[in-house]
Design an enzyme around this catalytic site. Structure first.
Site, PDB file in Angstrom:
ATOM      1  N   HIS A 157       1.228  -0.107  -0.854  1.00  0.00           N
ATOM      2  CA  HIS A 157      -0.130  -0.167  -0.298  1.00  0.00           C
ATOM      3  C   HIS A 157      -0.651  -1.594  -0.191  1.00  0.00           C
ATOM      4  O   HIS A 157      -1.625  -1.844   0.501  1.00  0.00           O
ATOM      5  CB  HIS A 157      -1.083   0.666  -1.160  1.00  0.00           C
ATOM      6  CG  HIS A 157      -0.853   2.144  -1.023  1.00  0.00           C
ATOM      7  ND1 HIS A 157      -1.660   2.969  -0.280  1.00  0.00           N
ATOM      8  CD2 HIS A 157       0.121   2.945  -1.509  1.00  0.00           C
ATOM      9  CE1 HIS A 157      -1.210   4.202  -0.324  1.00  0.00           C
ATOM     10  NE2 HIS A 157      -0.122   4.223  -1.079  1.00  0.00           N
ATOM     11  N   ASP A 365      -5.149  -8.492   2.019  1.00  0.00           N
ATOM     12  CA  ASP A 365      -5.335  -7.062   1.797  1.00  0.00           C
ATOM     13  C   ASP A 365      -4.202  -6.321   2.479  1.00  0.00           C
ATOM     14  O   ASP A 365      -3.843  -6.655   3.615  1.00  0.00           O
ATOM     15  CB  ASP A 365      -6.679  -6.623   2.410  1.00  0.00           C
ATOM     16  CG  ASP A 365      -7.421  -5.632   1.537  1.00  0.00           C
ATOM     17  OD1 ASP A 365      -6.756  -4.845   0.851  1.00  0.00           O
ATOM     18  OD2 ASP A 365      -8.668  -5.651   1.556  1.00  0.00           O
TER      19      ASP A 365
END
Ligand code: GDG
Length: 466
Positions: A157, A365
């Site tokens: 992720h 991110d």
């Protein structure tokens, strides 16, 4: 058709699918598990004095959940230690915050082994197993050691770091070698996958085929890019729910005609909160005409509070926000509303919809779902402007946002000015392009893409005959 087993550090199937507080990821995984009569396996959230390996099995809303307790010390080394003080900072390009402690590695390896041993009895021959995230990079290796020949997939992720950074991790080869015991390794972006392939050829003496199959350390695995999305339909509905409308009305009333800039993040150094505050401060300093005509609402929910770097960041944000308000606030205007509490999902949706500008400016991110939620929550007739960091995975898909370098105060401040004066037609056309992507590449597409790719993987050759 084999069952799907999802493995993640924490297991959180929504108790009631209708509650708007459940996350899209939990809902999507739960839906897949129902479809494949699967099992969700992970840590129970409880710590015990002595590890027993005892599984707790229950059924939550049609999903079978199996959990195991861990010893406090080993959980600390694995979770607060190796996962969140070693891998998280390094993978977010913060070697300065990365801690290398032998006990962390050992705890991480032990918990991955415990997970494998506890999961092993649940696995049936046809099952395929999908492991979530950086907490469990060793799990396939441990399962292979227990003669598990099933198809194993891993999804990361968070970003995969550049080779030159990864090689600063002691025993980096062990980490990557363990990953190659998976059949399929999934990344959020091409950028991350590219960095992984670069490590394979540049640091592991391995090879890569044109379709992304990697070989190194005497093993091979497929790689793929599966950008995670949100449940767009659910979020669009949440944004016009009664709770959302109430939150919307409340913020608009309190804004008394001022423009609203909104940030929503976990309080994490990867999210670029301090840099965002500094950019906003710069904007106020350089443009006195804007003062009292706008305000920034920053919701920053507390996270990983027992890790030092998070306490330090919190203290710095308290200081910077205090300084900005001290310097610029007037008797009836607070330029920065900085809030550490968490809100319901549907309340957040209402706030997103009320905002003129969504500020999503992480320094790094994996994806960033807030960017996608912001887009999904907008009023199609009068959408807000998304300002998005080029270092968020979401920037590969949402290129119609105002894409900025979050390290540059000038860049971010200029994007805010531009966003505030953007004509309606431009706002609409940018939003249209983004919402098309958010709807198309939603969480179901992510999940189905990964599951199909995993089910289509050939079983590992060495174990196929076992
Ligand atoms: C990791 C990766 C990747 C935030 N405040 C509240 C609240 N939130 C919700 C948001 C959003 C979620 O938390 C945050 O998701 P992000 O994707 O933005 O970031 P991470 O938590 O760091 O997630 C990231 C993600 O995994 C998925 O793969 O995108 O790159 O770092 O959904 O809305 N939710 C509620 N109240 C709050 O106050 N209910």
């Amino acid at each position: 058709m084999g069952r799907l087993i999802v493995v993640s550090n924490r297991v959180n199937p929504p108790h009631d699918p209708s509650v708007a507080t459940a996350g899209g990821l939990a809902m999507a995984l739960a839906a897949a598990l129902r479809e494949y009569s699967g099992v969700w396996f992970g840590w129970s959230g409880r710590t015990v004095d002595d590890y027993t390996g005892q599984l707790s099995i229950s059924k939550v809303n049609g999903v079978t959940v199996a959990t195991v307790d861990l010893e406090a010390q080993e959980h600390h080394e694995y979770y607060n230690g190796y996962a969140n003080r070693t891998l998280w900072p390094l993978f977010h390009y913060r070697p300065d915050l990365t801690a290398y402690e032998r006990s962390f590695d050992a705890g991480y390896a032990r918990v991955n082994r415990r997970f494998a041993e506890a999961l092993r009895p649940l696995i049936e021959a046809e099952d395929f197993i999908w492991v979530q995230d950086y907490h469990l990079a060793h799990l396939a290796r441990e399962l292979r050691g227990l003669d598990v020949a099933n198809r194993l997939g891993f999804f990361l992720h968070i970003p995969w770091p550049a080779r030159r950074l990864l090689v600063t991790l002691p025993r980096h080869a062990e980490l990557v070698s363990a990953l190659l015991d998976y059949d399929l390794i999934g990344f959020q972006t091409e950028d991350s996958r590219h960095a992984f392939l670069d490590y394979i050829t540049g640091a592991a003496d391995g090879s890569v085929t044109p379709d992304g199959e990697v070989s190194a350390f005497g093993k091979s695995a497929r790689t793929g890019v599966f950008p995670i999305g949100i449940d767009a339909a659910e979020f669009e509905t949440a944004a016009v729910s009664e709770t959302a409308l109430a939150a919307h009305e409340r913020i608009v009333a309190s804004a008394v005609g001022r423009r609203l800039l909104l940030g929503v993040d976990r309080l994490d150094y990867s999210k670029g909160l301090e840099e965002r505050f500094l950019a906003y401060e710069q904007l106020l300093a350089d443009h006195p005409d804007l003062r009292e005509r706008l305000f920034l609402l920053q919701i920053a929910t507390l996270s990983r509070e027992n890790v030092d770097a998070y306490q330090d960041l919190r203290a710095r944000l308290d200081t910077v926000s205090g300084r900005i308000n001290g310097a610029y606030a007037t008797v009836d205007w607070v330029p920065l509303r900085y809030v550490n509490r968490a809100y319901r999902r549907d309340e957040l949706a209402g706030l997103y919809r009320a905002a003129d500008i969504g500020l999503v400016t992480p320094l790094r991110d994996g994806m960033n779902l807030v960017a996608k939620e912001f887009v999904a929550a907008q009023d199609p007739d009068d959408p807000g402007v998304l300002i998005l960091s080029e270092f968020a995975g979401a920037a590969e898909q949402l290129s119609a946002a105002l894409v900025v370098n979050p390290f540059s105060r000038e860049d971010v401040a200029e994007a805010i000015r531009r966003g505030l004066s953007m004509p309606l037609a431009e706002r609409r056309s940018r939003w249209r392009e983004m919402i098309d992507n958010v709807r198309r590449e939603d969480v179901a597409a992510w999940r189905d893409g990964f599951v199909e790719a995993l089910r289509g993987s050939p079983p590992p050759p060495a174990l196929a005959v076992a």
